[in-house]
Design a protein around this motif. Structure first.
Motif, PDB file in Angstrom:
ATOM      1  N   ARG A 150       0.660  -1.197  -0.078  1.00  0.00           N
ATOM      2  CA  ARG A 150       0.025   0.004  -0.083  1.00  0.00           C
ATOM      3  C   ARG A 150       0.949   1.222  -0.099  1.00  0.00           C
ATOM      4  O   ARG A 150       1.711   1.303   0.725  1.00  0.00           O
ATOM      5  N   TYR A 185       0.604  -1.836  -7.506  1.00  0.00           N
ATOM      6  CA  TYR A 185       0.286  -2.526  -9.120  1.00  0.00           C
ATOM      7  C   TYR A 185      -0.976  -1.548  -9.469  1.00  0.00           C
ATOM      8  O   TYR A 185      -1.046  -1.204 -10.578  1.00  0.00           O
ATOM      9  N   GLU A 186      -1.768  -0.954  -8.499  1.00  0.00           N
ATOM     10  CA  GLU A 186      -2.857   0.001  -9.008  1.00  0.00           C
ATOM     11  C   GLU A 186      -2.378   1.395  -9.588  1.00  0.00           C
ATOM     12  O   GLU A 186      -2.720   1.790 -10.567  1.00  0.00           O
ATOM     13  N   GLU A 225      -1.053   0.713 -12.978  1.00  0.00           N
ATOM     14  CA  GLU A 225      -2.023   0.492 -13.898  1.00  0.00           C
ATOM     15  C   GLU A 225      -2.427   1.923 -14.182  1.00  0.00           C
ATOM     16  O   GLU A 225      -3.036   2.206 -15.395  1.00  0.00           O
ATOM     17  N   LEU A 226      -2.799   2.700 -13.334  1.00  0.00           N
ATOM     18  CA  LEU A 226      -3.012   4.212 -13.517  1.00  0.00           C
ATOM     19  C   LEU A 226      -2.134   4.778 -14.700  1.00  0.00           C
ATOM     20  O   LEU A 226      -2.446   5.424 -15.591  1.00  0.00           O
ATOM     21  N   MET A 250      -4.291   2.814  -1.763  1.00  0.00           N
ATOM     22  CA  MET A 250      -4.042   2.430  -3.114  1.00  0.00           C
ATOM     23  C   MET A 250      -2.712   1.502  -2.941  1.00  0.00           C
ATOM     24  O   MET A 250      -1.960   1.995  -2.172  1.00  0.00           O
ATOM     25  N   ASN A 251      -2.340   0.518  -3.932  1.00  0.00           N
ATOM     26  CA  ASN A 251      -1.158   0.042  -3.889  1.00  0.00           C
ATOM     27  C   ASN A 251      -0.192   0.096  -5.100  1.00  0.00           C
ATOM     28  O   ASN A 251      -0.868   0.700  -6.014  1.00  0.00           O
TER      29      ASN A 251
END
Length: 587
Positions: A110, A136-137, A140-141, A133-134
């Protein structure tokens, strides 16, 4: 997100202290109340007023004490929170002012911190991030925003964790170096650094190196270089490879005895020592070498290359096989001299410019006067980097005109140098590539300041009197012709006056010709002062001519009167009183 983690646990000790104090305050009051209840009489119909007042006062005191405790607890909490906020603000400010983007995660990946530089690099804002939010997210953003590059999440973390890190190319051409570090507590830190300028410099250096290697590879002579300290080769061009039959990879790192037969190696070493011992750092000779059992005659020149401390560091050698061309030795020597002198010793400044970006690729030593810097420092720069804005604008305009014409353009213009403003004759020639498009612009600059000054002096002498520096008869007749043409058909009037100096012969006879010449100079000055802008010329030894415009004959008669009075005044020359007169005629 970072502030949340940094605030946790800060208020627990103060809360414990508050509960203890509250318990200590309430306990005595409750005991007092209970004691009163046990001591109270069984009948409640009548109460002693003193007892009522004492109970009321006791309650007020207890409430006030409790309120004070509450206020103290509240004040302590506020001070602690302000201190924590200041500490967090200091750390955040320090992290946000780094030139690198920084992202920190906890053991569950996180995101617990992200500085402003990271958001700026990838065009993100704080509103794009959310709680818990981690990593990987976040990747992706960035992938959706088009600022991640074509790497998967696994490749991203694997390459970023390597010693060299991961370089991602952004759509706007920037290059970002990412390095990923895992912390002992299971969390991680990733740094993001903009390395666009460093990569640009590296590419420019590689391009320059490739350009120089291409030039040397296309030189028809064999070129090699070696370290002076150990005599080992550090460079060899294509012609060198063809002559010896060695690849440059085989040659580099070896000395002469490791490459050639003993006789050839001894001759090469002797020639190297002769170059090192020569006063000017150059040595030319012809000698035989053994090439695979075949004796070949080579003509060699060795040049000692010095470092910035003027100490010998490298030995540059250039040689050609002249076995089959001994009869053409003179032409070969001429060609060798040209190759040797083309870089530094040509009498004009030479600059080679790349058309596509205007950067200087090559400059000889004579060009340092124009560039006001060493030629090595000018390589890779443009006119805007070297000259002031006004000069750079003119130079760029002239370069573009030459490129557009695709031919030779010759012109003269001034250039600021360390010796001041000098006049240069500049020739610009465009070199086309295989597709017929301009690729290079070759410019030569020749200093013609002295030549033009000499020509100007000669032109001045042709139309001026050597003694008085007044216009001579030829200049006077030319001015008269121009005046006639200017006034013809306009109604304008002018007058021509001829002044004959009286008494010059007597002055020469009595005082000598030297004083007579000084008298002529003084007379010329008085005539110029009286003419007030009119043309004054010396036509012969003691004869002067004048041209004056204005209403005639009034203007001419007035000037004749002034001239007579001016010449009639006594002259003081070398402490002597000299008098002269003037006879004036007018048309």
């Amino acid at each position: 997100m970072a502030e949340k983690n940094w605030h946790e646990g800060s208020t627990l000790p103060i809360a414990v202290q508050a509960v203890v104090c509250l318990a200590g305050t309430v306990a005595p009051a409750r005991a007092f109340a209970l004691s009163d209840s046990f001591a109270a009489p069984s009948y409640l119909g009548q109460l002693d007023p003193n007892v009522v007042w004492e109970g009321l006062i006791t309650g007020i005191v207890v409430c006030a004490f409790l309120a004070a405790i509450v206020l103290w607890i509240h004040s302590s909490l506020r001070r602690t929170r302000r201190l924590q906020l200041r500490r967090n603000a200091f750390v955040s400010s320090a992290m946000n002012n780094l030139n690198q983007g920084v992202v920190m995660t906890d053991a569950q990946r996180r995101i617990i911190f992200c500085n402003d530089r990271y958001l700026e690099l990838y065009g993100l804002t704080r509103l794009d991030l959310w709680a818990d939010m981690n990593g990987y997210e976040l990747l992706e953003l960035r992938r959706k925003r088009g600022v991640l590059g074509g790497v998967s999440d696994g490749e991203f973390y694997e390459k970023a964790a390597s010693p060299n890190g991961l370089i991602t190319e952004l759509p706007d051409g920037r290059a970002i170096l990412v390095k990923y570090f895992v912390l002992p507590n299971g969390g991680s830190v990733a740094t993001h650094l903009d390395v666009s300028d460093q990569r640009k410099l590296s590419r420019q250096l590689a391009s320059t190196k490739q350009f120089l290697e291409t030039v040397l590879d296309n030189v028809p002579a064999c070129v090699a270089a070696k370290n002076i300290e150990d005599g080992r080769y550090i460079f060899a061009n294509s012609a060198y490879e063809r002559f010896w039959g060695f690849s440059r990879d085989y040659v580099v790192g070896k000395n002469a005895r490791e490459l050639f037969a003993s006789g050839s190696a001894a001759t090469i070493e002797t020639t190297d020592r002769a170059a090192l011992n020569s006063p000017d750092g150059q040595f030319r000779n012809e000698f035989e070498v053994d090439r695979g059992g075949e004796r070949r005659m080579v003509a060699s020149i060795r040049i000692v290359v010095r470092n910035e401390n003027n100490k010998p560091e490298f030995l540059m050698l250039v040689f050609e096989d002249i076995t089959d061309r001994r009869s053409l030795s003179k032409e070969l020597e001429s060609a060798k001299k040209f190759l040797d002198l083309v870089v530094d010793n040509i009498p004009v400044a030479l600059i080679v410019e790349q058309v596509k970006d205007g950067r200087y690729l090559l400059a000889n030593r004579s060009a340092e006067t124009i560039l006001n810097r060493r030629r090595e420092e000018a390589t890779g720069l443009t006119a805007s980097d070297i000259f002031n804005p006004k000069e750079a604008k003119l130079i760029i305009a002239r370069d573009e005109a030459a490129i557009k014409k695709r031919g030779m353009i010759t012109e003269e213009h001034p250039i600021s140098t360390k010796d001041g403003l000098r006049l240069f004759l500049t020739r610009r020639a465009t070199v086309l590539n295989d597709a017929g498009e301009p690729q290079y612009l070759i410019k030569t600059h020749e200093d013609v300041t002295d030549r033009r000054q000499t020509e100007s002096r000669m032109a001045h002498m042709a139309y001026h009197d050597g003694l008085t520096d007044l216009p001579n008869r030829a200049a006077f007749l030319q001015a008269l012709t121009q005046m006639i043409e200017a006034c013809e058909g306009t109604g304008e009037e002018f007058a021509v006056l001829c002044v004959d100096l009286d008494g010059l012969k007597e002055v020469n006879d009595v005082f000598g010709h030297a004083l007579g010449d000084k008298l002529l100079v003084e007379v010329a000055q008085r005539l110029q002062e009286s003419a007030r802008g009119g043309v004054v010329a010396r036509l012969s030894g003691d004869e002067f001519g004048l041209i004056i415009d204005g209403k005639q004959p009034d203007a001419g008669l007035a000037l004749a009167q002034q001239l007579g009075e001016a010449v009639a005044r006594e002259f003081q020359i070398d402490g002597r009183a000299v008098r002269a007169g003037a006879t004036t005629g007018m048309a």
